[in-house]
Design an enzyme around this catalytic site. Structure first.
Site, mmCIF file in Angstrom:
data_model
loop_
_atom_site.group_PDB
_atom_site.id
_atom_site.type_symbol
_atom_site.label_atom_id
_atom_site.label_comp_id
_atom_site.label_asym_id
_atom_site.label_seq_id
_atom_site.Cartn_x
_atom_site.Cartn_y
_atom_site.Cartn_z
ATOM 1 C CG HIS A 5 2.706 -0.398 22.122
ATOM 2 N ND1 HIS A 5 2.576 -0.982 23.351
ATOM 3 C CD2 HIS A 5 1.493 -0.525 21.533
ATOM 4 C CE1 HIS A 5 1.336 -1.448 23.497
ATOM 5 N NE2 HIS A 5 0.658 -1.176 22.400
ATOM 6 C CG ASP A 53 5.268 -0.723 25.458
ATOM 7 O OD1 ASP A 53 5.251 0.439 25.016
ATOM 8 O OD2 ASP A 53 4.405 -1.591 25.179
ATOM 9 C CD GLN A 147 -4.397 -6.907 20.208
ATOM 10 O OE1 GLN A 147 -5.119 -7.827 20.546
ATOM 11 N NE2 GLN A 147 -3.093 -6.905 20.395
ATOM 12 N N GLY A 148 -6.288 -2.512 22.312
ATOM 13 C CA GLY A 148 -7.009 -1.314 22.738
ATOM 14 C C GLY A 148 -6.878 -1.068 24.231
ATOM 15 C CG ASP A 149 -7.778 -3.718 27.209
ATOM 16 O OD1 ASP A 149 -8.671 -2.855 27.365
ATOM 17 O OD2 ASP A 149 -8.006 -4.939 27.096
ATOM 18 C CB SER A 150 -1.864 -0.805 24.510
ATOM 19 O OG SER A 150 -1.430 -2.072 24.144
HETATM 20 N N1 ARG Z 1 -0.677 -4.302 22.268
HETATM 21 C C1 ARG Z 1 -2.049 -4.282 22.659
HETATM 22 C C2 ARG Z 1 -2.626 -2.888 22.529
HETATM 23 O O1 ARG Z 1 -2.064 -2.122 21.825
HETATM 24 C C3 ARG Z 1 -2.279 -4.879 24.006
HETATM 25 C C4 ARG Z 1 -2.334 -6.323 23.878
HETATM 26 C C5 ARG Z 1 -2.414 -7.013 25.163
HETATM 27 N N2 ARG Z 1 -2.575 -8.347 24.823
HETATM 28 C C6 ARG Z 1 -2.756 -9.327 25.676
HETATM 29 N N3 ARG Z 1 -2.997 -10.522 25.237
HETATM 30 N N4 ARG Z 1 -2.695 -9.088 26.946
HETATM 31 O O2 ARG Z 1 -3.718 -2.616 22.989
#
Ligand code: ARG
Length: 516
Positions: A5, A53, A147-150
Site C-alpha cells: 500500500h 499487503d 501512520q508512517g510506520d507502514s
Molecule cells: N497504514 C499505516 C501507514 O501507512 C499504518 C497504520 C498502522 N496502524 C496501526 N494502528 N497499527 O503507515
C-alpha cells in the site's frame, strides 16, 4: 521488503532507499543510499481489504553489510506465533494519532504481544483479518504502530536471531484499547518472496512458540444479553446460565498492566494482594486464594506456634495521594505452615469469608501442577517493597508496586519443583508476595516470594519454589478452591446466550405485534 500500500504503482524512478539511518533529519554517519531497480507488488494485493499487503524492492546495487546495515531473517512458512509472543515494531511514523515524530525524527521502537487472528478479527470487526495477516498490540491500548510506520518490520527474537514476522499494514486509529494493529504475515509469503529472488535469497527461519495457543479455541463473544426479554422467558434463561455457581479465580477486571509495565500500581490492579500486619505493624505481603484463606511465606509467621490474635489482614488496596487505604481488614483464626525441607508457605484462615468484588478477587493456584509457564513468559511480582516506610505515618509511602520479569530456564534444577525468573530487585517487604503469571486468561500465583538463602542457577536468575509443590496441603487445608474461567465453557455459554436470543427476539416481537 515493504508494504504494497506504500506504492501507487511499480514505477521506480522517484524512489530512494536509505539504510543504516537513525534520524530522518540531520547527519547520519552510517547511512548508505541507493536507488530502486524494480518494485514488485504482490499480485493478490487488495487495496480495499489490505489483503497481501507486501512489496519487494530490488535495489539498483548490492549494499555492503556493516554494524549498522544487516539483513533480518524472515519467518519461514511453518512458523508459529502464538498468542502473547513478544514482538518489536520499529519506525519513523506518528507517535500518537495525528502527531508526527518530532525533530530530529529518531527511529522509535515499541514492544507488543502477538494477538491471535480470531480474537483480532473479533476486535477489529469480523472479516477484517485474513490468514495473510498477523496482529499485535496491547489490549489496554497505549502502544501500537501508527501512520508512517507502514512497510516497517515487526520482529521477534529467537535465540540470538531476529526474525521478521510482520509488515506494518493497517489499524483503526492508533493505540486505541481493544484495537490491535494489523501486519502482513511474512511467513505466508515465503514461496512468493523466494520466487522473485534468484541468488542470495533471504534467510528463512522457522519461528516456534511454546505453550498452548489460546486463539485456536477463540470464538467471538455473542451479542450482550438483552435486558428487554419479557419476564416470562427469564426463568428458563437463568436455569441454563447459572448452574456452575463456582467462584472464579485469577480475574483482575481493573488490571491494565502491559508488557514493560513496572512500578507503583493503581488501586485494584492486583485484586488478590493483601497486606499482613502483626501487632499493627506491616510484616508481609500475601494473597487471597479462597474466600476464607490467605497465602504467604512461612518466614512471615516464623515461630512454630504463631499467635493468631496478633495478625490482621488488609484487603482492597487503594492509593490515595501516595498514602495507603484499604477497603477492609479481617482477623485470623488459624495458621497452617507447611513442613518441606527448603521453602515453606503459610495459610491464614480468616475470621469470616470475604465477598469478592472488582478490587477484591482470589488468585488461581495450580494445585494439580497441570499448567506450564514456558521460558519467556511474562510474570510480575507485586508487593510493598518497604513495608515499614509505606505503613508509617509518613504519608509519602511508596504504595503497592510491581516488577515485571520473564521466566528463565532453571538449568539443572527441576522445572516441576521450581520456577526461575530473571532477577528482580526484591526487598524485605516483598516477603510473602506472589509471583504472578497468566495462563490462558487467568492469573496464577506460581510462587511465593521467600527471602531464604536461595539456590542459584546463574547470577541473573532467581529460583522460586512452585506453589504446586504444596498442592496436597492446599487441598486439605483450603478444600474447594475457586477455579479459572475455562475458555471452552465460557464460549459455550456465550454461544447458548446468542442462540437463545436469536430465538427469543422474533418470538417476543410476534407476541408484541399480536398484542398491539
Ligand atoms: N497504514 C499505516 C501507514 O501507512 C499504518 C497504520 C498502522 N496502524 C496501526 N494502528 N497499527 O503507515
Amino acid at each position: 521488503m515493504s508494504a504494497a500500500h506504500c506504492f501507487s504503482s511499480d514505477t521506480t524512478s522517484r524512489w530512494q532507499v536509505s539504510l543504516g539511518r537513525q534520524n530522518l533529519q540531520g547527519n547520519n554517519s552510517n547511512e548508505v543510499s541507493t536507488t530502486v531497480a524494480r518494485i514488485i507488488l504482490h499480485p493478490n494485493y487488495d487495496s480495499v481489504t489490505n489483503n497481501n499487503d507486501i512489496a519487494l524492492l530490488r535495489l539498483s546495487s548490492p549494499v555492503n553489510f556493516t554494524d549498522y546495515i544487516r539483513p533480518v531473517c524472515l519467518a519461514a512458512s511453518d512458523s508459529v506465533f502464538s498468542n502473547g509472543t513478544d514482538s518489536w515494531v520499529t519506525g519513523w511514523g506518528a507517535v500518537k494519532e495525528g502527531v508526527s515524530l518530532p525533530f530530529p525524527e529518531t527511529l522509535q521502537e515499541v514492544e507488543l504481544s502477538v494477538l491471535g487472528n480470531s480474537q483480532c478479527d473479533c476486535l477489529n470487526g469480523v472479516g477484517t483479518v485474513t490468514d495473510n495477516m498477523i496482529c499485535a498490540g496491547v489490549l489496554a491500548g497505549g502502544k501500537d504502530s501508527c501512520q508512517g510506520d507502514s512497510g516497517g518490520p515487526m520482529v521477534n527474537q529467537q535465540g540470538s536471531v531476529w526474525v521478521q514476522s510482520g509488515i506494518v499494514s493497517f489499524g483503526f486509529g492508533c493505540a486505541r484499547p481493544n484495537l490491535p494493529g494489523v501486519y502482513s504475515r511474512v511467513s505466508i509469503c515465503q514461496s512468493w518472496i523466494n520466487s522473485h529472488i534468484s541468488s542470495d535469497k533471504p534467510g528463512f527461519v522457522q519461528f516456534t512458540s511454546s505453550g498452548l495457543d489460546a486463539d485456536s479455541s477463540y470464538t467471538c463473544p455473542g451479542p450482550p444479553p438483552s435486558t428487554t426479554t419479557s419476564s416470562t422467558t427469564r426463568p428458563s434463561t437463568t436455569q441454563i446460565l447459572t448452574s456452575p455457581a463456582r467462584a472464579v479465580c485469577g480475574n483482575a477486571p481493573m488490571n491494565s498492566r502491559a508488557l514493560g509495565d513496572s512500578g507503583v500500581v493503581p488501586g485494584g490492579t492486583w485484586p488478590w494482594m493483601v497486606s499482613l500486619h502483626k501487632n499493627g505493624v506491616y510484616t508481609c505481603g500475601g494473597t487471597l486464594i479462597a474466600e476464607r484463606f490467605v497465602l504467604t511465606s512461612a518466614q512471615c509467621v516464623s515461630t512454630s506456634n504463631p499467635d493468631v490474635s496478633e495478625w490482621s489482614v488488609f484487603f482492597g488496596q487503594h492509593l490515595v495521594d501516595g498514602s495507603e487505604e484499604f477497603e477492609m481488614s479481617l482477623g485470623v483464626v488459624n495458621i497452617t505452615v507447611s513442613n518441606m525441607t527448603d521453602s515453606n508457605i503459610a495459610l491464614l484462615q480468616l475470621t469470616k469469608p470475604v465477598s469478592f468484588k472488582d478490587h477484591i478477587q482470589p488468585v488461581c493456584m495450580d494445585v494439580s501442577a497441570s499448567r506450564t509457564f514456558p521460558v519467556g513468559s511474562r510474570c510480575w511480582v507485586a508487593g510493598w517493597e518497604n513495608g515499614s516506610k509505606s505503613f508509617s505515618t509518613d504519608k509519602a509511602g511508596s504504595g503497592l508496586r510491581d516488577l515485571e520479569t520473564q521466566v528463565a530456564s532453571c538449568g539443572d534444577l527441576s522445572d516441576s519443583e521450581n520456577i526461575c525468573t530473571y532477577t528482580m530487585d526484591l526487598q524485605q517487604g516483598d516477603q510473602g508476595s506472589p509471583l504472578l503469571c497468566k495462563s490462558d486468561s487467568s492469573w496464577f500465583q506460581v510462587a511465593v516470594v521467600t527471602m531464604s538463602g536461595s539456590k542459584s542457577v546463574r547470577a541473573d536468575v532467581q529460583v522460586f519454589a512452585k506453589t504446586s509443590r504444596f498442592g496436597s496441603l492446599l487441598k486439605e487445608t483450603v478444600g474447594d478452591m475457586p477455579s479459572p474461567e475455562v475458555a471452552a465453557t465460557g464460549n459455550a455459554a456465550g454461544f447458548s446466550i446468542s442462540l437463545f436470543l436469536y430465538f427469543v427476539v422474533p418470538v417476543t416481537s410476534v407476541f408484541l405485534l399480536s398484542g398491539s
